[in-house]
Motif scaffolding. Sequence first.
Motif, PDB file in Angstrom:
ATOM      1  N   UNK A  92      95.705  36.969  37.379  1.00  0.00           N
ATOM      2  CA  UNK A  92      94.784  37.184  36.261  1.00  0.00           C
ATOM      3  C   UNK A  92      95.293  38.314  35.373  1.00  0.00           C
ATOM      4  N   UNK A  93      95.686  39.404  36.008  1.00  0.00           N
ATOM      5  CA  UNK A  93      96.181  40.560  35.256  1.00  0.00           C
ATOM      6  C   UNK A  93      97.483  40.212  34.533  1.00  0.00           C
ATOM      7  N   UNK A  94      98.371  39.502  35.193  1.00  0.00           N
ATOM      8  CA  UNK A  94      99.630  39.103  34.571  1.00  0.00           C
ATOM      9  C   UNK A  94      99.372  38.268  33.317  1.00  0.00           C
ATOM     10  N   UNK A  95      98.481  37.288  33.437  1.00  0.00           N
ATOM     11  CA  UNK A  95      98.198  36.397  32.305  1.00  0.00           C
ATOM     12  C   UNK A  95      97.612  37.176  31.129  1.00  0.00           C
ATOM     13  N   UNK A  96      96.692  38.078  31.430  1.00  0.00           N
ATOM     14  CA  UNK A  96      96.079  38.877  30.365  1.00  0.00           C
ATOM     15  C   UNK A  96      97.110  39.783  29.706  1.00  0.00           C
ATOM     16  N   UNK A  97      97.912  40.429  30.503  1.00  0.00           N
ATOM     17  CA  UNK A  97      98.930  41.331  29.959  1.00  0.00           C
ATOM     18  C   UNK A  97      99.961  40.578  29.111  1.00  0.00           C
ATOM     19  N   UNK A  98     100.176  39.308  29.421  1.00  0.00           N
ATOM     20  CA  UNK A  98     101.138  38.499  28.672  1.00  0.00           C
ATOM     21  C   UNK A  98     100.550  37.905  27.398  1.00  0.00           C
ATOM     22  N   UNK A  99      99.239  38.068  27.202  1.00  0.00           N
ATOM     23  CA  UNK A  99      98.653  37.640  25.937  1.00  0.00           C
ATOM     24  C   UNK A  99      97.561  36.600  26.003  1.00  0.00           C
ATOM     25  N   UNK A 100      97.080  36.239  27.191  1.00  0.00           N
ATOM     26  CA  UNK A 100      96.028  35.228  27.299  1.00  0.00           C
ATOM     27  C   UNK A 100      94.759  35.678  26.576  1.00  0.00           C
ATOM     28  N   UNK A 101      94.172  34.760  25.809  1.00  0.00           N
ATOM     29  CA  UNK A 101      92.861  34.999  25.208  1.00  0.00           C
ATOM     30  C   UNK A 101      91.745  34.650  26.195  1.00  0.00           C
ATOM     31  N   UNK A 120     106.825  33.771  35.006  1.00  0.00           N
ATOM     32  CA  UNK A 120     105.511  33.331  34.542  1.00  0.00           C
ATOM     33  C   UNK A 120     105.057  34.148  33.336  1.00  0.00           C
ATOM     34  N   UNK A 121     105.262  35.447  33.397  1.00  0.00           N
ATOM     35  CA  UNK A 121     104.845  36.322  32.303  1.00  0.00           C
ATOM     36  C   UNK A 121     105.588  35.979  31.011  1.00  0.00           C
ATOM     37  N   UNK A 122     106.884  35.725  31.139  1.00  0.00           N
ATOM     38  CA  UNK A 122     107.680  35.387  29.959  1.00  0.00           C
ATOM     39  C   UNK A 122     107.230  34.068  29.351  1.00  0.00           C
ATOM     40  N   UNK A 123     106.969  33.064  30.191  1.00  0.00           N
ATOM     41  CA  UNK A 123     106.526  31.777  29.651  1.00  0.00           C
ATOM     42  C   UNK A 123     105.202  31.935  28.906  1.00  0.00           C
ATOM     43  N   UNK A 124     104.270  32.659  29.492  1.00  0.00           N
ATOM     44  CA  UNK A 124     102.975  32.861  28.835  1.00  0.00           C
ATOM     45  C   UNK A 124     103.168  33.561  27.495  1.00  0.00           C
ATOM     46  N   UNK A 125     103.979  34.603  27.474  1.00  0.00           N
ATOM     47  CA  UNK A 125     104.200  35.354  26.234  1.00  0.00           C
ATOM     48  C   UNK A 125     104.832  34.480  25.154  1.00  0.00           C
ATOM     49  N   UNK A 126     105.758  33.625  25.543  1.00  0.00           N
ATOM     50  CA  UNK A 126     106.418  32.757  24.560  1.00  0.00           C
ATOM     51  C   UNK A 126     105.464  31.690  24.030  1.00  0.00           C
ATOM     52  N   UNK A 127     104.617  31.170  24.903  1.00  0.00           N
ATOM     53  CA  UNK A 127     103.624  30.193  24.450  1.00  0.00           C
ATOM     54  C   UNK A 127     102.597  30.871  23.547  1.00  0.00           C
ATOM     55  N   UNK A 128     102.198  32.085  23.890  1.00  0.00           N
ATOM     56  CA  UNK A 128     101.273  32.836  23.037  1.00  0.00           C
ATOM     57  C   UNK A 128     101.845  32.981  21.636  1.00  0.00           C
ATOM     58  N   UNK A 129     103.115  33.300  21.548  1.00  0.00           N
ATOM     59  CA  UNK A 129     103.764  33.432  20.243  1.00  0.00           C
ATOM     60  C   UNK A 129     103.755  32.103  19.490  1.00  0.00           C
ATOM     61  N   UNK A 130     103.958  31.006  20.221  1.00  0.00           N
ATOM     62  CA  UNK A 130     103.977  29.681  19.587  1.00  0.00           C
ATOM     63  C   UNK A 130     102.587  29.225  19.155  1.00  0.00           C
TER      64      UNK A 130
END
Length: 258
Positions: free
Chosen positions: A152-161, A117-127
């Motif tokens: 919540x913490x995982x999503x934020x750490x992965x780059x969620x605005x 999940x963390x990797x997917x969020x980070x890759x989408x953030x980059x995109x």
Amino acid sequence: MTEFDAKAVAERALPLVDLTNLNDDCTAEDVTALCKRTVTDHGSVAAVCIWPRFVSHAKPLLDGSGVQIATVVNFPGGGEDTVAVVQETRQAVADGAGEIDLVMPYRTFLSGRPGFAETQIARVKDACGDAKLKVILESGEIEDPLLIHAASKLAIDAGADFIKTSTGKVKINATLKAAEIMLTVIEEHWRECHEEVGFKAAGGIRTVGEAAAYLNFADRIMGPQWACANTFRFGASGLLDALLAAIDGGEAATGEGY
């Protein structure tokens, strides 16, 4: 529950609305009608939230309005095809989306694969490039308070605005219980890192009283000046009518504040 000033709450909530149509049978004509509702006699909503296929249609309708175009990816299932989700994100941004609402692959998170999940969020953030990323946790499916906190913490750490409660497509959507947990994580992140992360409540919020309840939680946890369009959103299709009625002194301001 407490009494509240419905007009004041409605005036405060109106610019925080992501006016939404994610109905399966949505048409281009529906999106045109939605865009026409974004600028009211009492001010503008924050954004429209629509299917990716309608982003390019909405863009010329909203140019110059100040209203953002938000769209959804990996929606509503929160699947595992990260390559497809990244491609979907890039296309949406190219079409004119300024905000991307990503459904976190919450099932993989619940099955003990938080790294996926963390990797997917980070890759989408980059995109996303310059577009904001709102990560939908689907908190009603996660249920467990400790896991909602962890997600919540995982999503934020992965780059969620922003972190967002729900898709609106499951049995349990936005709840005050989930909101309190998510806002607490946002507050913890602010104290730790001094980075602003927003919160979006979505799914089932229809009355001024319900809007007041979520704003009260934000005021209590984050402070009374925190909730603005850059940090707080309501994802709703029916709330706008209630807000406008309350501002005009009508009867649609049902529900009580918490």
